[in-house]
Structures are given as structure tokens and as C-alpha cells.
Design a protein around this motif. Structure first.
Motif, PDB file in Angstrom:
ATOM      1  N   ARG A 234       9.528 159.928 114.905  1.00 12.67           N
ATOM      2  CA  ARG A 234       9.865 159.633 114.239  1.00 12.67           C
ATOM      3  C   ARG A 234       9.784 158.439 113.565  1.00 12.67           C
ATOM      4  N   LYS A 245      13.435 164.757 107.657  1.00  3.35           N
ATOM      5  CA  LYS A 245      13.092 164.811 106.535  1.00  3.35           C
ATOM      6  C   LYS A 245      14.207 164.940 105.898  1.00  3.35           C
ATOM      7  N   PHE A 246      14.969 165.509 106.409  1.00  2.00           N
ATOM      8  CA  PHE A 246      16.573 166.052 105.969  1.00  2.00           C
ATOM      9  C   PHE A 246      17.532 165.771 105.113  1.00  2.00           C
ATOM     10  N   LEU A 284      22.207 162.046 113.972  1.00  2.00           N
ATOM     11  CA  LEU A 284      23.574 162.162 113.124  1.00  2.00           C
ATOM     12  C   LEU A 284      24.196 161.363 113.632  1.00  2.00           C
ATOM     13  N   TRP A 286      24.388 158.229 114.191  1.00  4.17           N
ATOM     14  CA  TRP A 286      24.653 156.942 113.002  1.00  4.17           C
ATOM     15  C   TRP A 286      25.040 157.318 111.602  1.00  4.17           C
ATOM     16  N   ARG A 287      24.714 158.489 111.566  1.00  2.00           N
ATOM     17  CA  ARG A 287      25.289 158.303 109.782  1.00  2.00           C
ATOM     18  C   ARG A 287      26.320 158.261 109.466  1.00  2.00           C
ATOM     19  N   PHE A 290      27.776 155.011 110.011  1.00  2.00           N
ATOM     20  CA  PHE A 290      28.430 154.676 108.606  1.00  2.00           C
ATOM     21  C   PHE A 290      29.055 155.135 107.476  1.00  2.00           C
ATOM     22  N   SER A 348       9.717 155.849 104.807  1.00  2.00           N
ATOM     23  CA  SER A 348      10.289 155.992 106.556  1.00  2.00           C
ATOM     24  C   SER A 348      11.088 155.349 106.873  1.00  2.00           C
ATOM     25  N   ARG A 352      12.020 151.585 105.513  1.00  2.00           N
ATOM     26  CA  ARG A 352      13.203 150.783 104.951  1.00  2.00           C
ATOM     27  C   ARG A 352      13.297 149.650 106.057  1.00  2.00           C
ATOM     28  N   GLN A 353      13.330 149.227 106.899  1.00  2.00           N
ATOM     29  CA  GLN A 353      13.727 148.479 107.687  1.00  2.00           C
ATOM     30  C   GLN A 353      13.110 147.302 108.038  1.00  2.00           C
ATOM     31  N   ASP A 380      17.553 160.049  98.515  1.00  2.00           N
ATOM     32  CA  ASP A 380      18.561 160.917  99.888  1.00  2.00           C
ATOM     33  C   ASP A 380      19.418 159.720  99.625  1.00  2.00           C
ATOM     34  N   TYR A 381      19.747 159.184  98.495  1.00  2.00           N
ATOM     35  CA  TYR A 381      20.679 157.653  98.513  1.00  2.00           C
ATOM     36  C   TYR A 381      21.795 158.612  99.025  1.00  2.00           C
ATOM     37  N   ASN A 389      23.160 150.029 105.921  1.00  2.00           N
ATOM     38  CA  ASN A 389      22.164 149.845 106.576  1.00  2.00           C
ATOM     39  C   ASN A 389      21.098 148.469 106.340  1.00  2.00           C
ATOM     40  N   TRP A 390      21.392 148.682 105.247  1.00  2.00           N
ATOM     41  CA  TRP A 390      21.076 147.055 104.355  1.00  2.00           C
ATOM     42  C   TRP A 390      21.835 146.233 104.656  1.00  2.00           C
ATOM     43  N   GLN A 393      20.629 145.407 108.448  1.00  2.00           N
ATOM     44  CA  GLN A 393      19.675 144.742 108.404  1.00  2.00           C
ATOM     45  C   GLN A 393      20.037 143.228 107.925  1.00  2.00           C
TER      46      GLN A 393
END
Ligand code: FAD
Length: 474
Positions: A234, A245-246, A284, A286-287, A290, A348, A352-353, A380-381, A389-390, A393
Motif C-alpha cells: 500500500r 484506489k477506492f 476504513l 481511519w476513514r 475522521f 498516493s 500526501r503525507q 477523492d476529496y 489528515n492535514w 500532519q
């Protein structure tokens, strides 16, 4: 006769859509409706656009497919333009509706719109909200979201111990719909955007809609048998095979996370059950985390100091920000990722990180500018996943340990052959892998030998990154 309006939002699917299913059960006729809200586009307070071309195209394709799916069931999708607070009462009045069914989401603007719609509907029209976009239902959590922990791991463990995923809701066989003008699905150009052109280097051509999302799962799980190696792969950077990529289909609600979960279970029964198969469900979660964090903290996620009690002085250097956004920082790993994002709408998770850490930690620029830029560009916003996530980070969100990513060692570890950076920065093609992540260190002779001229055909670095990391450690 009972009539219900079904207001589609980020739930553009027929499978496992409780909003649609409940409306069809309760009413004799339903009015599937999508409202093109002018507030979803235009300039943000950070000087970025709310909507970019890749997501606009994805949404158009998703709406066309939803319309086709509803037509197959004898119905249609009606499209109207304007504020939902105006359009919903108008449509409800015209069809003499008894109820409006709608997906509810935690983000601030979406909630405000929802409250506005409820307030403008006549008293005799009931407003039925459904929570439909997470793996675990908000009402099934071990503690209500107001009291949930801000740290992922203990929350996840409690959820895994104490909750179960609800069963899928069957798609309706028929969607009886009155005869109304259908209305056009918006084109990309209606938003004043140019339709994106495809790029061979893209990880996928993300095509909107429920069946394209299901096809992606079919390919990734069943045809290519990738789920068994998901965790291991991943962190890849190139091609369709690493990670599912879902995300674009989840963000628009073309795929339900419960449906994906059910497919993971089926794969575990029929093929293999290992840490990798578990890990997709872990992501999922983690999703979900948030999403529920957004319920808890709401608009605090848009504050410079996020949800934490810290005081950080953010730079607001527009020129440096633009170099970051355009992929011209002179740090190849950052630039390659930003150019991929700009060309394709995707980046990816590893990318992003790193680019987020580079902007917020190394350059010290207001992380909200970066989040807003991602909002414009990502196919995918999703409000909660992106801003959550921002903030994480930037050290102002959940689980924050004030850890920065050392972009140079990350690049050397995850792109040891330089294949990723040279894919997106062909001007560095001639540079050998051991030097490609640090072109500024090349001698005059090496520059001539490899045909690269930092400062001419590739930028000099925007900062001395190693010195900056020493400062951050100190
Ligand atoms: C700065 C930053 C901004 C991000 N913005 C978004 C965004 O706007 N929309 C978005 O969907 N994801 C966002 N992510 C999370 C993650 O990078 C993407 O979900 C992932 O890269 C999408 O690719 P995938 O579907 O192949 O992921 P996979 O690795 O296959 O994961 C499966 C699914 O799990 C979910 N997921 C995985 N990682 C995360 C995560 N860290 N947070 C939340 N959900 C996750 C996604 O829905 C994803 O589709 C962001 C991450 C960072 C670091």
C-alpha cells in the motif's frame, strides 16, 4: 397517496443506500433529486477553487450512472440548480410531498445547508435524515461521538470489540417516479472548468459511478488477487496495483464501505484471510474515525491550531506556496507528487503525507492553504478525511506527535530506483538513482554528464532541507 423526495448528496448509489430504500418503502412515489448548489464551487478564502476539473468530471459520470440505474427501475434522477434551501421546498410543493429523505454528513457547510432545508420545508413535510457513509453506524458507537477519544488506537479497539457492521440494505427493484422535467447533469464546462485530459502515467482513469467502482473492486480483489498483499504494497507510488484506489467512489458515495467490508469477508472465506485483508478494513476505520471526529469538533478543524491547544505561528508566503502547489520546489519527491496530483487528481497516501509535512513542517506555511489546495485538486476529496489528515500532519489534529516526515529519506526508501520521480520529472531522467533525490549536490561535471542543469531546467531547492530538519530536531 404518499410521495417522498429523495435528496441525493454524497451517496450516489443504489446498492446499500438506506435513504433511497426507506423512501421507496414508505412512499408510493419517490422523486430522486440532485441539487447543483452554487456554493460548492468558486473561490475559497485561501485563494483556491472549491472544485477542480477531475472531481467535476467524476461527479458528472457518477450522476449519469445514477440516473441510468434509476431509469432501469422505472424512475429517473431529477437535476435542479440553486440552493437546496430554495429548491427542496419548491420541488416538495410541486409534487405535494409528505417527506424529504436525505443523507446527513458531519461537515459544517453541509450541516448548515441541511438545517436550512429543514427550516424552509413546510411543517407538514417531514425531514428524514439517514447516516449512510461510514462502515459503523453513528448510533452503534461504543460511546457517543461527543465523548469519543481523540486518539485513534483506543477508539478503534473499542469499536472492534463492541460494535458490529450493519447488514447491507437491498436495492429497490422499482423506483416509481412522477413525470417531471429531468434537468441536465452538469458538464465540467458549466463550472467554468476545462475537461481534464488523460495522462498515461495516471494510476487509473477514475471513472465515476457505482458500476465503475464495483468494477475496480472486482479487478483489485478478484481478478488480480491483490487484497492478499494490500498492507505490504500500500505504500507504493506507481500504477494501479498498489492500494485499492477506492477513495473517489467512497467520497462520492458510489460505493458503500459496508459493501466493501462484505466483499473483504467473502474474499477471506473464499481466498485467504491474513493481516493484509484485515488492513483494508483497518483503513476504513481511519476513514470512520475522521468522520466521527468531525461530528465532535466541527469547525475547529478549520482553525489554524486545529483541535489542539497549541499556538503555532504559520507563514503566509504566497510565492513559496505557489512553488509547492506547482511542483517547483526543487525537491524532486515533493515536485513529482504535486505534478501527479495536478495532472491526474490523485496522489498516493505516502505522497500526501510527505507533501503535507513539507509544506507545514519544512516551509512552516499555514497548513490550511495546503488542505484547501487539495480540496480543489483531489478527485477523492472528502471534507473530514482531507482536513483531518492535514491537521494531523501539521501537528494540530489527532494523535499528533509533532513528527515531521524527512522527505529525503522517505524518497530514498520508497523510491530507491528513482522511478517515481523520473516518471513525473522527465528532466531528471539522466540522473542515476543514487543522486536523483538530491540533484543540487551534483558537481559541475556530473551535471554535464547527466544532462541536467539545476536552476535552468529544474529548480534549485527552495530551502536547505537538511539544515531545516536539524532546526526542527533542535
Ligand atoms: C494530507 C492528506 C490528505 C488526504 N485527503 C484525503 C481526502 O480528501 N479524501 C480521502 O478519501 N482520503 C484522503 N487522505 C487519506 C488517504 O491518503 C487516501 O484515502 C488514500 O490515499 C486513497 O487511496 P486508496 O483508496 O488507494 O487507499 P487505500 O490504502 O486502498 O485505503 C482504502 C480506503 O481507506 C480509506 N483511507 C485510507 N487511509 C486513510 C486515511 N489516512 N484517512 C482517511 N481514510 C483513509 C480511504 O477511504 C481509502 O479509499 C488524505 C491523506 C493525507 C495524508
Amino acid at each position: 397517496m404518499e410521495t417522498a423526495v429523495v435528496w441525493f448528496r454524497d451517496d450516489l448509489r443504489i446498492t446499500d443506500n438506506p435513504t433511497l430504500a426507506d423512501a421507496v418503502t414508505a412512499a408510493d412515489e419517490v422523486v430522486p433529486l440532485y441539487v447543483v448548489d452554487p456554493r460548492k464551487r468558486g473561490e475559497t478564502e485561501y485563494g483556491t477553487e472549491k472544485l477542480g476539473a477531475h472531481r467535476a468530471r467524476f461527479r458528472r459520470e457518477s450522476l449519469l450512472e445514477l440516473r441510468a440505474g434509476l431509469q432501469d427501475r422505472g424512475g429517473d434522477l431529477f437535476v435542479r440548480r440553486g440552493r437546496p434551501e430554495t429548491v427542496l421546498p419548491e420541488v416538495a410543493g410541486r409534487v405535494d410531498a409528505d417527506a424529504v429523505y436525505a443523507q446527513t454528513k458531519p461537515a459544517t457547510e453541509e450541516l448548515e445547508t441541511e438545517v436550512g432545508v429543514r427550516e424552509t420545508l413546510p411543517d407538514d413535510v417531514s425531514f428524514e435524515r439517514r447516516w449512510t457513509h461510514t462502515l459503523y453506524h453513528v448510533s452503534d458507537l461504543p460511546t457517543s461521538y461527543e465523548r469519543m477519544q481523540d486518539t485513534f488506537t483506543p477508539w478503534r479497539k473499542a469499536v472492534e470489540r463492541e460494535c458490529s457492521v450493519r447488514d447491507l440494505v437491498a436495492p429497490p427493484d422499482a423506483v416509481p417516479t412522477p413525470d417531471l422535467p429531468a434537468g441536465d447533469v452538469p458538464t465540467v464546462s458549466e463550472y467554468g472548468l476545462e475537461a481534464p485530459t488523460d495522462d498515461d502515467r495516471a494510476v487509473l482513469r477514475f471513472e465515476g459511478g457505482e458500476s465503475a467502482g464495483k468494477r475496480r473492486l472486482e479487478e483489485y480483489f478478484w481478478e488480480e488477487d491483490r487484497l492478499r498483499e494490500y498492507k505490504e504494497t500500500r505504500n507504493g507510488l506507481l500504477g494501479a496495483a498498489y492500494s485499492s484506489k477506492f477513495s473517489p467512489w467512497l467520497a462520492a458515495g458510489c460505493l458503500s464501505p459496508r459493501w466493501i467490508h462484505e466483499e473483504v469477508r467473502r474474499y477471506e472465506d473464499e481466498r485467504v484471510s491474513n493481516e493484509d485483508t484485515y488492513w483494508l478494513v483497518f483503513e476504513l476505520l481511519w476513514r470512520d474515525f475522521f468522520q466521527f471526529q468531525f461530528c465532535k469538533h466541527g469547525s475547529r478543524f478549520f482553525h489554524p491550531n486545529g483541535i489542539r491547544d497549541v499556538e503555532k505561528a504559520w507563514e503566509r508566503d504566497r510565492e513559496a506556496f505557489d512553488r509547492w502547489a506547482n511542483g517547483e520546489t526543487g525537491i524532486p519527491f515533493v515536485d513529482a507528487n504535486m505534478r501527479e496530483l495536478n495532472r491526474t487528481g490523485y496522489m498516493s497516501n505516502r505522497g500526501r503525507q510527505n507533501v503535507a509535512s513539507f509544506l507545514a513542517d519544512a516551509l512552516g506555511i499555514d497548513w490550511r492553504w495546503g488542505a484547501a489546495y487539495f480540496e480543489e485538486r483531489l478527485v477523492d476529496y472528502d471534507v473530514a478525511s482531507n482536513w483531518g489528515n492535514w491537521a494531523y500532519q501539521a501537528g494540530v489534529g489527532n494523535d499528533s506527535r509533532d513528527n515531521y516526515f524527512d522527505v529525503l529519506s522517505q524518497a530514498e526508501y520508497y523510491d530507491p530506483d528513482g522511478e517515481y520521480v523520473t516518471t513525473w520529472l522527465p528532466e531528471l531522467e539522466g540522473v542515476p538513482p543514487e543522486a536523483v533525490h538530491r540533484p543540487w549536490e551534483l558537481s559541475e561535471g556530473e551535471r554535464a554528464e547527466y544532462g541536467v542543469r539545476p536552476g535552468v531546467d529544474y529548480p534549485e531547492p527552495i530551502i536547505d532541507l537538511e539544515a531545516r530538519y536539524e532546526d526542527l530536531q533542535g
